[in-house]
Motif scaffolding. Structure first.
Motif, PDB file in Angstrom:
ATOM      1  N   ALA A   1       0.829  -1.207   0.000  1.00  0.00           N
ATOM      2  CA  ALA A   1       0.000   0.000   0.000  1.00  0.00           C
ATOM      3  C   ALA A   1       0.867   1.262   0.000  1.00  0.00           C
ATOM      4  O   ALA A   1       0.559   2.238  -0.693  1.00  0.00           O
ATOM      5  CB  ALA A   1      -0.941  -0.007   1.204  1.00  0.00           C
ATOM      6  N   LEU A   2       1.952   1.255   0.760  1.00  0.00           N
ATOM      7  CA  LEU A   2       2.866   2.407   0.759  1.00  0.00           C
ATOM      8  C   LEU A   2       3.527   2.577  -0.603  1.00  0.00           C
ATOM      9  O   LEU A   2       3.690   3.710  -1.083  1.00  0.00           O
ATOM     10  CB  LEU A   2       3.922   2.254   1.861  1.00  0.00           C
ATOM     11  N   ASN A   3       3.895   1.483  -1.247  1.00  0.00           N
ATOM     12  CA  ASN A   3       4.472   1.560  -2.586  1.00  0.00           C
ATOM     13  C   ASN A   3       3.456   2.083  -3.597  1.00  0.00           C
ATOM     14  O   ASN A   3       3.802   2.859  -4.494  1.00  0.00           O
ATOM     15  CB  ASN A   3       5.022   0.204  -3.023  1.00  0.00           C
ATOM     16  N   ALA A   4       2.189   1.695  -3.451  1.00  0.00           N
ATOM     17  CA  ALA A   4       1.133   2.203  -4.334  1.00  0.00           C
ATOM     18  C   ALA A   4       0.961   3.711  -4.142  1.00  0.00           C
ATOM     19  O   ALA A   4       0.804   4.457  -5.118  1.00  0.00           O
ATOM     20  CB  ALA A   4      -0.185   1.479  -4.071  1.00  0.00           C
ATOM     21  N   ALA A   5       1.021   4.164  -2.910  1.00  0.00           N
ATOM     22  CA  ALA A   5       0.935   5.609  -2.653  1.00  0.00           C
ATOM     23  C   ALA A   5       2.138   6.329  -3.255  1.00  0.00           C
ATOM     24  O   ALA A   5       2.002   7.399  -3.867  1.00  0.00           O
ATOM     25  CB  ALA A   5       0.845   5.876  -1.147  1.00  0.00           C
ATOM     26  N   ALA A   6       3.323   5.740  -3.122  1.00  0.00           N
ATOM     27  CA  ALA A   6       4.545   6.358  -3.665  1.00  0.00           C
ATOM     28  C   ALA A   6       4.464   6.523  -5.178  1.00  0.00           C
ATOM     29  O   ALA A   6       4.991   7.492  -5.732  1.00  0.00           O
ATOM     30  CB  ALA A   6       5.759   5.518  -3.293  1.00  0.00           C
ATOM     31  N   ALA A   7       3.792   5.607  -5.837  1.00  0.00           N
ATOM     32  CA  ALA A   7       3.659   5.675  -7.297  1.00  0.00           C
ATOM     33  C   ALA A   7       2.795   6.857  -7.737  1.00  0.00           C
ATOM     34  O   ALA A   7       2.842   7.262  -8.892  1.00  0.00           O
ATOM     35  CB  ALA A   7       3.076   4.369  -7.830  1.00  0.00           C
ATOM     36  N   GLU A   8       2.018   7.413  -6.822  1.00  0.00           N
ATOM     37  CA  GLU A   8       1.104   8.506  -7.146  1.00  0.00           C
ATOM     38  C   GLU A   8       1.665   9.896  -6.840  1.00  0.00           C
ATOM     39  O   GLU A   8       1.006  10.885  -7.127  1.00  0.00           O
ATOM     40  CB  GLU A   8      -0.208   8.351  -6.376  1.00  0.00           C
TER      41      GLU A   8
ATOM     42  N   ARG B   1       6.762   3.429   1.026  1.00  0.00           N
ATOM     43  CA  ARG B   1       7.131   4.627   0.193  1.00  0.00           C
ATOM     44  C   ARG B   1       8.485   4.383  -0.395  1.00  0.00           C
ATOM     45  O   ARG B   1       9.386   4.032   0.322  1.00  0.00           O
ATOM     46  CB  ARG B   1       7.016   5.858   1.040  1.00  0.00           C
ATOM     47  N   LYS B   2       8.406   4.378  -1.398  1.00  0.00           N
ATOM     48  CA  LYS B   2       9.736   4.298  -1.972  1.00  0.00           C
ATOM     49  C   LYS B   2      10.474   5.526  -1.513  1.00  0.00           C
ATOM     50  O   LYS B   2      10.088   6.640  -1.803  1.00  0.00           O
ATOM     51  CB  LYS B   2       9.711   4.233  -3.481  1.00  0.00           C
ATOM     52  N   HIS B   3      11.559   5.376  -0.798  1.00  0.00           N
ATOM     53  CA  HIS B   3      12.285   6.521  -0.273  1.00  0.00           C
ATOM     54  C   HIS B   3      13.247   7.049  -1.327  1.00  0.00           C
ATOM     55  O   HIS B   3      13.667   6.333  -2.230  1.00  0.00           O
ATOM     56  CB  HIS B   3      13.011   6.169   1.024  1.00  0.00           C
ATOM     57  N   PRO B   4      13.579   8.334  -1.180  1.00  0.00           N
ATOM     58  CA  PRO B   4      14.471   8.949  -2.196  1.00  0.00           C
ATOM     59  C   PRO B   4      15.843   8.335  -2.230  1.00  0.00           C
ATOM     60  O   PRO B   4      16.327   7.757  -1.350  1.00  0.00           O
ATOM     61  CB  PRO B   4      14.525  10.413  -1.778  1.00  0.00           C
TER      62      PRO B   4
ATOM     63  N   HIS C   1       6.271  14.728  -6.474  1.00  0.00           N
ATOM     64  CA  HIS C   1       7.365  15.492  -5.855  1.00  0.00           C
ATOM     65  C   HIS C   1       7.824  14.916  -4.512  1.00  0.00           C
ATOM     66  O   HIS C   1       8.624  15.522  -3.820  1.00  0.00           O
ATOM     67  CB  HIS C   1       6.954  16.957  -5.690  1.00  0.00           C
ATOM     68  N   ASN C   2       7.280  13.770  -4.119  1.00  0.00           N
ATOM     69  CA  ASN C   2       7.705  13.064  -2.918  1.00  0.00           C
ATOM     70  C   ASN C   2       7.541  13.886  -1.636  1.00  0.00           C
ATOM     71  O   ASN C   2       8.386  13.828  -0.752  1.00  0.00           O
ATOM     72  CB  ASN C   2       9.160  12.586  -3.083  1.00  0.00           C
ATOM     73  N   THR C   3       6.453  14.652  -1.532  1.00  0.00           N
ATOM     74  CA  THR C   3       6.214  15.413  -0.304  1.00  0.00           C
ATOM     75  C   THR C   3       5.195  14.677   0.559  1.00  0.00           C
ATOM     76  O   THR C   3       4.345  13.935   0.061  1.00  0.00           O
ATOM     77  CB  THR C   3       5.682  16.828  -0.601  1.00  0.00           C
ATOM     78  N   ASP C   4       5.278  14.918   1.854  1.00  0.00           N
ATOM     79  CA  ASP C   4       4.349  14.274   2.783  1.00  0.00           C
ATOM     80  C   ASP C   4       2.907  14.662   2.463  1.00  0.00           C
ATOM     81  O   ASP C   4       2.008  13.817   2.508  1.00  0.00           O
ATOM     82  CB  ASP C   4       4.687  14.658   4.220  1.00  0.00           C
ATOM     83  N   ALA C   5       2.673  15.932   2.143  1.00  0.00           N
ATOM     84  CA  ALA C   5       1.310  16.383   1.831  1.00  0.00           C
ATOM     85  C   ALA C   5       0.757  15.638   0.623  1.00  0.00           C
ATOM     86  O   ALA C   5      -0.431  15.263   0.616  1.00  0.00           O
ATOM     87  CB  ALA C   5       1.302  17.892   1.585  1.00  0.00           C
ATOM     88  N   GLU C   6       1.589  15.381  -0.376  1.00  0.00           N
ATOM     89  CA  GLU C   6       1.128  14.629  -1.557  1.00  0.00           C
ATOM     90  C   GLU C   6       0.740  13.198  -1.177  1.00  0.00           C
ATOM     91  O   GLU C   6      -0.269  12.691  -1.659  1.00  0.00           O
ATOM     92  CB  GLU C   6       2.216  14.587  -2.629  1.00  0.00           C
ATOM     93  N   TYR C   7       1.538  12.565  -0.342  1.00  0.00           N
ATOM     94  CA  TYR C   7       1.216  11.205   0.095  1.00  0.00           C
ATOM     95  C   TYR C   7      -0.159  11.153   0.754  1.00  0.00           C
ATOM     96  O   TYR C   7      -0.953  10.263   0.480  1.00  0.00           O
ATOM     97  CB  TYR C   7       2.260  10.674   1.081  1.00  0.00           C
ATOM     98  N   LEU C   8      -0.424  12.110   1.636  1.00  0.00           N
ATOM     99  CA  LEU C   8      -1.682  12.103   2.381  1.00  0.00           C
ATOM    100  C   LEU C   8      -2.889  12.346   1.485  1.00  0.00           C
ATOM    101  O   LEU C   8      -4.021  12.034   1.885  1.00  0.00           O
ATOM    102  CB  LEU C   8      -1.642  13.140   3.506  1.00  0.00           C
ATOM    103  N   ARG C   9      -2.673  12.857   0.280  1.00  0.00           N
ATOM    104  CA  ARG C   9      -3.775  13.122  -0.655  1.00  0.00           C
ATOM    105  C   ARG C   9      -3.940  12.029  -1.715  1.00  0.00           C
ATOM    106  O   ARG C   9      -4.860  12.095  -2.520  1.00  0.00           O
ATOM    107  CB  ARG C   9      -3.554  14.465  -1.354  1.00  0.00           C
ATOM    108  N   THR C  10      -3.089  11.025  -1.738  1.00  0.00           N
ATOM    109  CA  THR C  10      -3.191   9.994  -2.773  1.00  0.00           C
ATOM    110  C   THR C  10      -4.444   9.151  -2.572  1.00  0.00           C
ATOM    111  O   THR C  10      -4.961   9.027  -1.458  1.00  0.00           O
ATOM    112  CB  THR C  10      -1.966   9.053  -2.782  1.00  0.00           C
ATOM    113  N   SER C  11      -4.899   8.559  -3.669  1.00  0.00           N
ATOM    114  CA  SER C  11      -6.063   7.669  -3.567  1.00  0.00           C
ATOM    115  C   SER C  11      -5.715   6.399  -2.804  1.00  0.00           C
ATOM    116  O   SER C  11      -6.598   5.727  -2.267  1.00  0.00           O
ATOM    117  CB  SER C  11      -6.585   7.323  -4.964  1.00  0.00           C
ATOM    118  N   ALA C  12      -4.428   6.059  -2.718  1.00  0.00           N
ATOM    119  CA  ALA C  12      -3.991   4.852  -2.008  1.00  0.00           C
ATOM    120  C   ALA C  12      -3.880   5.074  -0.496  1.00  0.00           C
ATOM    121  O   ALA C  12      -3.801   4.090   0.261  1.00  0.00           O
ATOM    122  CB  ALA C  12      -2.640   4.381  -2.553  1.00  0.00           C
ATOM    123  N   TRP C  13      -3.885   6.331  -0.043  1.00  0.00           N
ATOM    124  CA  TRP C  13      -3.617   6.588   1.374  1.00  0.00           C
ATOM    125  C   TRP C  13      -4.659   5.992   2.326  1.00  0.00           C
ATOM    126  O   TRP C  13      -4.290   5.456   3.384  1.00  0.00           O
ATOM    127  CB  TRP C  13      -3.419   8.081   1.649  1.00  0.00           C
TER     128      TRP C  13
END
Length: 174
Positions: free
Chosen positions: A81-88, A171-174, A91-103
């Motif tokens: 699930a974290l990898n699915a969110a990372a794919a969305e 999350r795929k980390h940087p 810019h790899n920001t925390d705010a973007e992660y929290l807005r993904t459809s996978a979150w």
């Protein structure tokens, strides 16, 4: 305490709080989106994928940071699930992660995993201390001072019956 038990405890002290944070959207907004806070989503990814577990292949962490096969299965689901969110996130920001459809799926799986991990840790604590040292929360009535059912002030006629509590299911980390 055995060396294996010490390693498990040392790993879980990092993994369990991170899983709890993933299960808690208000915490995520209040802490991860605050630039002055220590914890952020990068910390979560490093904990779960690099430092204390491998959410992509958690089987090798059974007995190291995970206590049961159920935890392994849920950790693998959380990693996916974290990898699915990372794919969305572009810019790899925390705010973007929290807005993904996978979150929402991340939060749901983390909630199940947190429940299992905490229950397993409490079971281990009860085994270490002996069952009599850990009160049964279902037998402690409101207004009591312990598991004897006595009210503060010594009134032992207090009925300690409480509602039935269902079993934990699970999350795929940087």
């Amino acid at each position: 305490m055995s060396d294996a038990a010490r390693v498990l405890a040392n790993h879980r002290v990092h993994v369990v709080p991170v899983v709890l944070a993933l299960a808690n959207p208000p915490w995520q907004r209040d802490v991860w989106l605050d630039p002055s806070a220590f914890e952020d989503l990068d910390h979560v990814f490093h904990t779960l994928f690099d430092d204390f577990c491998d959410a992509d292949e958690p089987e090798r962490y059974l007995g190291v940071s995970l206590r049961s096969d159920e935890e392994v299965v849920l950790m693998r689901e959380l990693g996916a699930a974290l990898n699915a969110a990372a794919a969305e996130v572009p810019h790899n920001t925390d705010a973007e992660y929290l807005r993904t459809s996978a979150w929402p799926e991340v939060v749901t799986i983390a909630g199940r995993l947190a429940q299992v991990m905490v229950a397993n840790d409490l079971g281990e604590l009860a085994a270490l201390l002996g069952d009599s040292a850990v009160p049964d929360p279902c037998q402690i009535g409101r207004g009591t001072t312990g598991n004897s059912g006595e009210r503060a002030g010594g009134d032992s006629d207090f009925d300690t019956a409480s509602p039935q509590v269902g079993s934990v299911t699970s999350r795929k980390h940087p």
